[in-house]
Design a protein around this motif. Structure first.
Motif, short mmCIF file in Angstrom:
data_model
loop_
_atom_site.label_atom_id
_atom_site.label_comp_id
_atom_site.label_asym_id
_atom_site.label_seq_id
_atom_site.Cartn_x
_atom_site.Cartn_y
_atom_site.Cartn_z
N GLU A 243 -7.59 -27.95 54.24
CA GLU A 243 -7.87 -28.64 52.97
C GLU A 243 -9.01 -27.94 52.23
N LEU A 244 -10.03 -27.51 52.99
CA LEU A 244 -11.17 -26.83 52.37
C LEU A 244 -10.73 -25.55 51.67
N VAL A 245 -9.88 -24.79 52.32
CA VAL A 245 -9.39 -23.54 51.72
C VAL A 245 -8.63 -23.83 50.43
N GLN A 246 -7.80 -24.87 50.45
CA GLN A 246 -7.04 -25.22 49.25
C GLN A 246 -7.96 -25.65 48.11
N ARG A 249 -9.73 -22.67 46.62
CA ARG A 249 -8.83 -21.80 45.86
C ARG A 249 -8.38 -22.47 44.56
N ASN A 250 -7.98 -23.75 44.64
CA ASN A 250 -7.36 -24.41 43.49
C ASN A 250 -8.32 -25.15 42.58
N GLU A 251 -9.37 -25.76 43.16
CA GLU A 251 -10.31 -26.52 42.33
C GLU A 251 -11.56 -25.70 41.97
N ALA A 252 -12.22 -25.22 43.00
CA ALA A 252 -13.44 -24.45 42.73
C ALA A 252 -13.13 -23.06 42.19
N LYS A 253 -11.95 -22.56 42.56
CA LYS A 253 -11.49 -21.23 42.13
C LYS A 253 -12.50 -20.13 42.45
N VAL A 254 -13.03 -20.19 43.70
CA VAL A 254 -13.98 -19.18 44.14
C VAL A 254 -13.34 -18.20 45.11
N ILE A 255 -12.11 -18.50 45.55
CA ILE A 255 -11.38 -17.56 46.41
C ILE A 255 -9.96 -17.38 45.89
#
Length: 255
Positions: A243-246, A249-255
C-alpha cells in the motif's frame, strides 16, 4: 592578545516568523545575540582572562544591533565597533568584505565567531572572512587552547572529534559545547553603558558600495506549506509495504 569577535544580532529563537509582502516582518520582534556568537564572546573573554589583552566586538547591522553589542560588553568585552551604514549591508560576500576591512583597521591576533547564524544557517561567515584576510581558520570548535602563538582546536565532526593544530593569527568558529556563556552581571551592565562603541561607515573603511555589492538576490520568501495529517497503514507488513508503494507512486508521485 588582541581578540576580535564577530557578532550578529538575530531573531530570538522563540519568535514566530511572519512573512508580509515577501519580506520577514520585524514588527514587535525581540532580537538577541546569535546563540553561536554568544559562545564566541564567552571564549574570547576566557582567553583575555587567561592571557591578558583586549576583546573587541564587531557587528554589521542597523542601530538595533547596539543592544546585542552592549550585552557582549556587559559580559566582559572591552570595546565594540558597529558598521551601521546601509550601503554596506548585503549577503555573506558583502559582510565578509566589510568585516575584513574592520579587522585590518583595528588589528587582531585571533578572531572568534559563531559557526553559523541561526537566521540564515549558511555557515559561510567565518570561512569567507578568513579567506579575505588570508589566515587559517578552524570551524565548529568545541575546545580551544592557546599556548603562545600555537593553537590547538578540537572540532565537532558529526558526532566525532577532530584535533587541529595551527598558529596565530587564526579564525575560529564556535560550536555548542565550547563553553557555557556567562550572564551579564549588574555591575557589568552598568559598565557596558560607558564602554567605547565606534560607529563606522563606508568612507571610514575606504569601501564603496559597488565593490562589496551582494552576489545573491532574494527573489521571494515564503513559509513551508502546512503539513497534512498522517496516515496509519493497517494489515500485515507485506500489505502495508504494498500500500505504501502505491501511495508514494500514485498520490505523492515521488516514485
Amino acid at each position: 592578545m588582541n581578540i576580535l569577535v564577530v557578532l550578529k544580532q538575530t531573531f530570538d529563537t522563540e519568535e514566530k516568523i511572519v512573512i508580509q509582502g515577501g519580506n520577514i516582518s520585524e514588527d514587535g520582534v525581540e532580537f538577541i545575540i546569535n546563540p553561536y556568537d554568544e559562545y564566541a564572546v564567552e571564549e574570547a573573554i576566557k582567553l583575555k582572562e587567561e592571557h591578558g589583552g583586549e576583546v573587541t566586538v564587531v557587528s554589521v547591522g542597523p542601530d538595533r544591533a547596539e543592544s546585542a553589542i552592549r550585552t557582549a560588553l556587559a559580559m566582559g568585552a572591552d570595546k565594540a565597533v558597529l558598521v551601521d551604514d546601509e550601503s554596506l549591508f548585503g549577503d555573506e560576500f558583502t559582510t565578509a568584505k566589510v568585516l575584513a576591512a574592520v579587522a585590518k583597521k583595528v588589528g587582531f591576533d585571533i578572531i572568534l565567531g559563531g559557526q553559523m547564524a541561526v537566521d540564515t544557517g549558511a555557515g559561510q561567515g567565518g570561512p569567507r572572512l578568513a579567506e579575505e584576510l588570508g589566515i587559517n581558520h578552524v570551524s565548529t570548535a568545541v575546545k580551544l587552547e592557546v599556548n603562545g602563538s600555537q593553537v590547538r582546536v578540537e572540532r565537532d565532526v558529526e558526532g566525532d572529534l577532530e584535533v587541529v593544530e595551527t598558529s596565530l593569527p587564526v579564525l575560529i568558529t564556535a560550536q555548542q559545547g565550547l563553553n557555557e556563556p556567562r550572564y551579564p552581571s549588574l555591575p557589568g551592565i552598568m559598565k557596558a553603558k560607558k564602554k567605547p562603541l565606534e560607529r563606522l561607515s563606508a568612507d571610514d573603511l575606504g569601501l564603496s558600495a559597488d565593490e562589496v555589492a551582494a552576489k545573491t538576490e532574494i527573489v521571494d520568501q515564503f513559509l513551508p506549506p502546512t503539513k497534512g495529517a498522517g496516515r496509519i497503514l493497517s494489515g500485515d507488513l507485506s500489505a502495508q509495504a504494498s500500500e505504501l508503494v502505491q501511495l508514494l507512486r500514485n498520490e505523492a508521485k515521488v516514485i
